[in-house]
Design an enzyme around this catalytic site. Structure first.
Site, PDB file in Angstrom:
ATOM      1  N   CYS A  89      -7.436   7.172  -3.825  1.00  0.00           N
ATOM      2  CA  CYS A  89      -7.089   6.916  -2.427  1.00  0.00           C
ATOM      3  C   CYS A  89      -8.285   7.285  -1.566  1.00  0.00           C
ATOM      4  CB  CYS A  89      -5.859   7.724  -2.021  1.00  0.00           C
ATOM      5  SG  CYS A  89      -5.327   7.428  -0.319  1.00  0.00           S
TER       6      CYS A  89
ATOM      7  N   HIS B 218      -8.793   6.968   1.912  1.00  0.00           N
ATOM      8  CA  HIS B 218      -8.489   7.764   3.106  1.00  0.00           C
ATOM      9  C   HIS B 218      -8.019   9.153   2.705  1.00  0.00           C
ATOM     10  CE1 HIS B 218      -4.002   7.592   2.851  1.00  0.00           C
ATOM     11  NE2 HIS B 218      -4.099   8.624   3.658  1.00  0.00           N
TER      12      HIS B 218
ATOM     13  N   HIS C 265      -1.242  -3.758  -4.083  1.00  0.00           N
ATOM     14  CA  HIS C 265      -1.750  -3.748  -2.708  1.00  0.00           C
ATOM     15  C   HIS C 265      -2.101  -5.177  -2.291  1.00  0.00           C
ATOM     16  CE1 HIS C 265      -2.316   0.490  -3.750  1.00  0.00           C
ATOM     17  NE2 HIS C 265      -2.535   0.764  -2.484  1.00  0.00           N
TER      18      HIS C 265
ATOM     19  N   ASP D  16      -0.977   0.442   5.647  1.00  0.00           N
ATOM     20  CA  ASP D  16      -2.023   1.446   5.828  1.00  0.00           C
ATOM     21  C   ASP D  16      -2.484   1.445   7.275  1.00  0.00           C
ATOM     22  OD1 ASP D  16      -4.204   3.206   5.557  1.00  0.00           O
ATOM     23  OD2 ASP D  16      -4.572   2.511   3.514  1.00  0.00           O
TER      24      ASP D  16
ATOM     25  N   CYS E 166      -8.223   1.512   4.902  1.00  0.00           N
ATOM     26  CA  CYS E 166      -7.973   1.597   3.457  1.00  0.00           C
ATOM     27  C   CYS E 166      -9.293   1.670   2.693  1.00  0.00           C
ATOM     28  CB  CYS E 166      -7.132   0.430   2.949  1.00  0.00           C
ATOM     29  SG  CYS E 166      -6.638   0.593   1.209  1.00  0.00           S
ATOM     30  N   GLY E 167      -9.577   2.832   2.145  1.00  0.00           N
ATOM     31  CA  GLY E 167     -10.839   3.023   1.433  1.00  0.00           C
ATOM     32  C   GLY E 167     -10.954   2.196   0.172  1.00  0.00           C
ATOM     33  N   THR E 168      -9.901   2.193  -0.657  1.00  0.00           N
ATOM     34  CA  THR E 168      -9.968   1.391  -1.880  1.00  0.00           C
ATOM     35  C   THR E 168      -9.922  -0.096  -1.557  1.00  0.00           C
ATOM     36  OG1 THR E 168      -7.569   1.654  -2.187  1.00  0.00           O
ATOM     37  CG2 THR E 168      -9.009   3.191  -3.362  1.00  0.00           C
TER      38      THR E 168
END
Length: 310
Positions: A88, A90, A208, A232, A236-238
């Site tokens: 994750c 964030h 996602h 989110d 969203c980092g990923t």
């Protein structure tokens, strides 16, 4: 009465609940092995922290663990209202900021162990955090599926620490006042992928869905539907990592060039990548803010003590 110590933060509006103590011992294995023990034997601790009445659908939990490697600052296991996350972005930003708040780290480069591998995180002097993510890559381009009520939908499948289906041509308005319609659309796409048997590599579930649109101030604006039908609040980092993998594969973004990714509520991550074998290694920079320190109390006589619906 059971007690769980937590520290809450948010990264670009997306909450992270760091569990500092109170969970059962998970052994001394890797984060993936400890995650499996948690899921198999102690899942009610996840639901107690994340489900109502103490949590919410949007919250991501992060269990702070002792790392395996002596040079790692921490280990972490991420989870949400529907289960467990491999990584994750964030949440990692929130964890690193919280570790500084706890006095455990100072500005500099730190290694954080996750179930999908070790990531490097830099805590900057301004307390923003850059996360050098696990390698990302595009698995499939231009995948078309028929979505009832919406017709044909085309997108890319990419890995950024979780599996994503990324859509640019969707006809939806990506804005904070249109979340209900965006959620319905993205949920229908996810159901369509499952119905069609479309997966990531090795049968990985695509849980996602990410929609992209133009943004007047940044390179892109996104809406990300996470597992469990929550969206989110952060970029969203990923998901941003998966987006960079697609941009790199298309030759639309060079290594080292900064991509400014806005979320549906307007928060922003700054992202770039370097090349790696078969894909890229993304770096995501954002800021987290502390919001609470608390002790969660679990009364065994409480019918909802382990979470509503658990």
């Amino acid at each position: 009465m059971k007690r769980i110590q937590i520290i809450d933060s948010h990264t670009g509006g997306e909450p992270t609940r760091l569990v500092v103590s109170g969970f059962p011992s998970l052994g001394r294995g890797t984060m993936a092995e400890r995650r499996d023990v948690l899921a198999r034997e102690h899942d009610r601790y996840r639901t107690a922290c994340i489900l109502e009445p103490r949590g919410s659908d949007v919250m991501v939990g992060a269990l702070l663990c002792d790392p395996v490697a002596p040079d790692a600052a921490a280990g972490v296991i991420f989870f949400n209202n529907s289960g467990y996350l491999g990584m994750c972005g964030h949440g990692t930003i929130g964890v690193v900021r919280t570790l500084h708040h706890m006095g455990r780290i100072e500005p500099g480069v730190h290694r954080i162990e996750t179930p999908v591998g070790t990531v490097e995180a830099t805590l900057h002097d301004d307390l923003s955090v850059s996360v050098r993510n696990v390698p990302a890559y595009r698995h499939a381009q231009g995948v078309v599926l028929d979505v009832p009520g919406y017709g044909p939908v085309k997108g890319d499948i990419a890995w950024g620490g979780n599996w994503f289906f990324l859509i640019s041509d969707h006809g939806q308005r990506v804005a904070g006042d249109n979340v209900a319609a965006l959620t319905a659309y993205a949920s229908a796409v996810r159901e369509g992928l499952e119905r069609a048997g479309i997966t990531g590599a090795n049968g990985g579930e695509i849980d996602h869905i990410e929609l992209f649109a133009d943004d007047p101030e940044h390179d892109s604006r996104s809406f990300v539907l996470c597992p469990g039908l929550a969206y989110d609040r952060s970029p969203c980092g990923t998901g941003t990592s998966a987006k960079l993998a697609c941009l790199a594969a298309d030759g639309k973004l060079a290594p080292g060039v900064v991509w400014r990714q806005a979320s549906v509520i307007g928060s922003v991550f700054h992202a770039s990548y370097e090349l790696a074998d078969g894909g890229i290694v993304p770096t995501i920079r954002g800021s987290a803010h502390l919001s609470a320190e608390a002790t969660l109390l679990i009364d065994e006589d409480d019918p909802f003590g382990w979470g509503i619906g658990s």
